[in-house]
Design an enzyme around this catalytic site. Sequence first.
Site, PDB file in Angstrom:
ATOM      1  N   LEU A  71      -1.777  72.410  53.669  1.00 16.98           N
ATOM      2  CA  LEU A  71      -3.193  72.616  53.377  1.00 16.98           C
ATOM      3  C   LEU A  71      -3.836  71.355  52.801  1.00 16.98           C
ATOM      4  CD1 LEU A  71      -2.707  76.180  51.878  1.00 16.98           C
ATOM      5  CD2 LEU A  71      -3.786  75.626  54.076  1.00 16.98           C
ATOM      6  N   PRO A  72      -5.168  71.275  52.795  1.00 12.93           N
ATOM      7  CA  PRO A  72      -5.836  70.017  52.455  1.00 12.93           C
ATOM      8  C   PRO A  72      -5.937  69.676  50.972  1.00 12.93           C
ATOM      9  CG  PRO A  72      -7.449  71.663  53.094  1.00 12.93           C
ATOM     10  CD  PRO A  72      -6.106  72.256  53.372  1.00 12.93           C
ATOM     11  N   THR A 100      -0.114  67.203  50.748  1.00 13.40           N
ATOM     12  CA  THR A 100      -0.143  66.137  49.744  1.00 13.40           C
ATOM     13  C   THR A 100      -1.176  66.537  48.709  1.00 13.40           C
ATOM     14  OG1 THR A 100       0.459  64.448  51.363  1.00 13.40           O
ATOM     15  CG2 THR A 100      -0.554  63.698  49.313  1.00 13.40           C
ATOM     16  N   LYS A 175       5.445  60.517  47.784  1.00 16.79           N
ATOM     17  CA  LYS A 175       4.396  60.414  48.798  1.00 16.79           C
ATOM     18  C   LYS A 175       3.205  59.611  48.275  1.00 16.79           C
ATOM     19  CE  LYS A 175       1.859  61.133  52.429  1.00 16.79           C
ATOM     20  NZ  LYS A 175       1.446  62.455  52.927  1.00 16.79           N
ATOM     21  N   LYS A 250      -8.358  60.426  50.105  1.00 16.54           N
ATOM     22  CA  LYS A 250      -7.876  61.539  49.268  1.00 16.54           C
ATOM     23  C   LYS A 250      -6.553  61.192  48.604  1.00 16.54           C
ATOM     24  CE  LYS A 250      -5.152  64.763  50.371  1.00 16.54           C
ATOM     25  NZ  LYS A 250      -4.372  65.896  50.950  1.00 16.54           N
TER      26      LYS A 250
END
Length: 298
Positions: A71-72, A100, A175, A250
Amino acid sequence: MDRRAPEGPVAFVGLGNMGSGMAANLAAHGVVVRAFDLDPGAVRRAAEAGCTPVASAAEAAAGAAAFITMLPAGEAVAAVWREAAFPVLRPGALVVDCSTIDLATTRALAGEAEARGLVPVDAPVSGGIAAAAAGTLTFMVGATDEGFERVQPLLGHMGRAVLRAGGHGAGQAAKLANNLLLAATMVATCEALLLARKLGLDPRAFYEIAARSSGQSWSLTSYCPLPGVGPESPADRGYQGGFATRLMVKDLRLALAAARDAGALTPMGERAAALYEAFAAEPERARLDFSAIIQALA
């Protein structure tokens, strides 16, 4: 410890550009995948790829051996885990987030999952849309020993490298640090290619030299930001596809927030973030692959 994929259905929530390919690869390996997304079209495409369409995230989670989210944002992951997964998953089920997101949310959700007898795993990915579709992603995993051993075969159906970074939150930390490095390296690669051209060098000649010298990097040799130089990359497709600039922005925001919390100095990352923020201010550019940052430097 059992190294096979979980016995029972796997819920997959989030069928965007990355999640769609990941869910399809699970289904291609014989996993029963209950697929859900807020976009009905995405659910339909997942069904065409061999997944079982369901009407809600809770329906996907009911009785599932593993629950996967892609998901975002952290808010979306937290809502889905708390409202759809936690109430219906049986103790012992895997709950895996491949998104992430921020470290605080990742660690909070891991604690809540363990309190319910679930096995949480954070497993963000590297590789982009093409790797998601091809099943060649790299997973950076934060989990207990048990969680990592159990999740390995599942992630192995979607990637070629499943690497443990440490305990809960370590996958997200890896990450964020990786993408900070990637952003700064891409900017430097663009600068060097453009400088070489302005100094009268053929970009292909410079590429061949740098690829075999101390300036070599993944941004140059695997993802060259100049079209017609190096292996095919988004630059050869008008910077379409790949890893969108808005997503890099982001990730950089998350990485810099984590750096501030940890008291880490990141001057190169901060400069790269400022360049990407300015570039992404135009909506059309925000949708381009992040290597299109070369357009801001030309």
